[in-house]
Design a protein around this motif. Structure first.
Motif, mmCIF file in Angstrom:
data_model
loop_
_atom_site.group_PDB
_atom_site.id
_atom_site.type_symbol
_atom_site.label_atom_id
_atom_site.label_comp_id
_atom_site.label_asym_id
_atom_site.label_seq_id
_atom_site.Cartn_x
_atom_site.Cartn_y
_atom_site.Cartn_z
ATOM 1 N N PHE A 43 26.588 40.349 46.587
ATOM 2 C CA PHE A 43 26.476 40.230 45.127
ATOM 3 C C PHE A 43 25.949 41.513 44.509
ATOM 4 C CE2 PHE A 43 23.662 39.389 41.486
ATOM 5 C CZ PHE A 43 24.586 38.905 40.583
ATOM 6 N N GLY A 44 26.531 41.868 43.354
ATOM 7 C CA GLY A 44 26.052 43.009 42.566
ATOM 8 C C GLY A 44 26.190 42.676 41.091
ATOM 9 N N ILE A 45 25.243 43.079 40.278
ATOM 10 C CA ILE A 45 25.252 42.730 38.863
ATOM 11 C C ILE A 45 26.488 43.269 38.152
ATOM 12 C CG2 ILE A 45 23.928 44.750 38.121
ATOM 13 C CD1 ILE A 45 23.539 41.137 36.791
ATOM 14 N N TRP A 46 27.032 44.394 38.634
ATOM 15 C CA TRP A 46 28.213 44.993 38.022
ATOM 16 C C TRP A 46 29.447 44.099 38.159
ATOM 17 C CZ3 TRP A 46 25.836 46.729 42.480
ATOM 18 C CH2 TRP A 46 26.545 46.535 43.665
ATOM 19 N N GLN A 47 29.396 43.148 39.088
ATOM 20 C CA GLN A 47 30.546 42.287 39.347
ATOM 21 C C GLN A 47 30.874 41.367 38.174
ATOM 22 O OE1 GLN A 47 29.368 40.458 43.036
ATOM 23 N NE2 GLN A 47 29.707 42.318 44.228
ATOM 24 N N TYR A 48 29.922 41.180 37.251
ATOM 25 C CA TYR A 48 30.210 40.378 36.066
ATOM 26 C C TYR A 48 31.245 41.071 35.178
ATOM 27 C CZ TYR A 48 26.528 37.062 37.108
ATOM 28 O OH TYR A 48 25.777 36.080 37.713
ATOM 29 N N VAL A 49 31.422 42.376 35.361
ATOM 30 C CA VAL A 49 32.459 43.122 34.644
ATOM 31 C C VAL A 49 33.654 43.385 35.553
ATOM 32 C CG1 VAL A 49 33.040 45.283 33.483
ATOM 33 C CG2 VAL A 49 30.816 44.210 33.077
ATOM 34 N N THR A 50 33.405 43.864 36.767
ATOM 35 C CA THR A 50 34.508 44.288 37.633
ATOM 36 C C THR A 50 35.407 43.145 38.089
ATOM 37 O OG1 THR A 50 33.052 44.169 39.586
ATOM 38 C CG2 THR A 50 33.242 46.298 38.471
ATOM 39 N N HIS A 51 34.864 41.919 38.159
ATOM 40 C CA HIS A 51 35.708 40.806 38.620
ATOM 41 C C HIS A 51 36.862 40.541 37.664
ATOM 42 C CE1 HIS A 51 33.746 38.218 35.598
ATOM 43 N NE2 HIS A 51 34.709 37.337 35.836
ATOM 44 N N MET A 52 36.713 40.980 36.406
ATOM 45 C CA MET A 52 37.762 40.779 35.406
ATOM 46 C C MET A 52 39.005 41.612 35.693
ATOM 47 S SD MET A 52 35.843 40.493 31.726
ATOM 48 C CE MET A 52 34.472 41.606 31.953
ATOM 49 N N PHE A 53 38.874 42.621 36.559
ATOM 50 C CA PHE A 53 40.007 43.482 36.866
ATOM 51 C C PHE A 53 40.593 43.188 38.253
ATOM 52 C CE2 PHE A 53 37.395 45.773 33.797
ATOM 53 C CZ PHE A 53 38.348 46.100 32.846
ATOM 54 N N MET A 54 40.092 42.149 38.887
ATOM 55 C CA MET A 54 40.576 41.756 40.211
ATOM 56 C C MET A 54 41.453 40.512 40.085
ATOM 57 S SD MET A 54 39.164 43.727 42.642
ATOM 58 C CE MET A 54 38.986 42.721 44.124
ATOM 59 N N HIS A 55 42.570 40.479 40.841
ATOM 60 C CA HIS A 55 43.439 39.310 40.842
ATOM 61 C C HIS A 55 43.912 39.009 42.255
ATOM 62 C CE1 HIS A 55 43.530 40.346 36.548
ATOM 63 N NE2 HIS A 55 43.766 39.057 36.367
ATOM 64 N N GLY A 56 44.096 37.709 42.521
ATOM 65 C CA GLY A 56 44.381 37.287 43.879
ATOM 66 C C GLY A 56 45.844 37.236 44.265
ATOM 67 N N SER A 57 46.750 37.295 43.288
ATOM 68 C CA SER A 57 48.174 37.189 43.598
ATOM 69 C C SER A 57 48.992 37.726 42.436
ATOM 70 C CB SER A 57 48.556 35.730 43.859
ATOM 71 O OG SER A 57 48.404 34.957 42.674
ATOM 72 N N VAL A 58 50.280 37.907 42.676
ATOM 73 C CA VAL A 58 51.176 38.383 41.616
ATOM 74 C C VAL A 58 51.247 37.383 40.456
ATOM 75 C CG1 VAL A 58 53.568 38.981 41.042
ATOM 76 C CG2 VAL A 58 52.531 39.860 43.148
ATOM 77 N N PRO A 59 51.450 36.083 40.718
ATOM 78 C CA PRO A 59 51.463 35.128 39.594
ATOM 79 C C PRO A 59 50.151 35.137 38.810
ATOM 80 C CG PRO A 59 52.388 34.111 41.548
ATOM 81 C CD PRO A 59 51.809 35.419 41.984
#
Length: 235
Positions: A43-59
């Motif tokens: 866990f890192g506090i920055w992840q509250y922002v960076t997770h918004m740019f991560m996606h698990g699949s093409v759909p």
């Protein structure tokens, strides 16, 4: 067809780069950028922002970027770039925070049940593994919440969706698999109620962060409602 506005264009570009680059480079940034449970060592506090740019699949990324473009474009044209970006990141951050709070509540309930059954904290933590499925309901809940990170812009998109419904309440919307036009003022609350139902029951299909959707919708509603009520229109 809506022309790409500046903020939405750059958000889409960044999301696509973050999705494609790790695959081309054979790298996995999940432990760094995805939103982990606070007790998890990654866990890192920055992840509250960076997770918004991560996606698990093409759909996953396609649906989110389509939603950003379709519902965010009218808002950015109305508000301007800076105001829209403030709104977008506020909704996404709020979505992650509310998602974490709900997970913490569910985690602690299951954790206390395991302690009551005779397990120690060290024993429970030692069993945490994202690749394992346990028959014990409480252990499975604790393992899933502890080990499974959240990714995606869905929370921020739900905020955008709610704001769209507030300012364009009579716009017609429809699901892909149910192409019946419904006014946004009815369609969007139905979607949110669906997330609330699936989030509070065991009927959810797939690994969907329903409470992140609800969190983004809640923050988006508060900000958009305040701006509309106070006629806050400066860019």
């Amino acid at each position: 067809m809506n022309k790409l506005t500046d903020a939405i264009k750059h958000l889409i570009i960044i999301n696509v780069i973050v999705f494609i680059a790790p695959q081309l480079l054979k790298l996995d940034f999940t432990n760094i950028l995805a939103l982990h449970f606070p007790e998890n060592e990654n866990f890192g506090i920055w992840q509250y922002v960076t997770h918004m740019f991560m996606h698990g699949s093409v759909p996953h990324i396609l649906f989110n970027m389509y939603g950003l473009w379709a519902f965010g474009t009218p808002l950015e044209k109305m508000w301007g770039r800076n105001k829209f970006l403030f709104f977008y990141f506020s909704a996404g951050f709020g979505a992650g925070l509310i998602y974490t709070l709900v997970n913490y509540y569910q985690f602690n309930i299951a954790f206390e049940k395991l302690i009551e059954l005779g397990s120690t904290k060290a024993e429970i933590i030692e069993l945490m593994n994202p690749g394992l499925v346990y028959k014990n309901e409480y252990l499975q809940t604790v393992n899933s919440l502890y080990s499974t990170p959240a990714v995606g812009a869905s929370g921020a998109i739900y905020g955008v969706l709610v704001a769209f419904g507030i300012f364009f309440k009579d716009a017609k919307m429809a699901l892909i698999f149910l192409p019946i036009p419904i006014a946004a003022k009815y369609f969007i609350p139905i979607m949110i109620l669906g997330d609330l139902f699936f989030g509070m029951t065991k009927y959810s299909i797939g690994n969907v962060a329903h409470f992140a959707h609800i969190g983004g919708a809640l923050i988006g509603f508060i900000i958009a409602w305040y701006w509309k009520k106070n006629q806050f229109k400066t860019n």
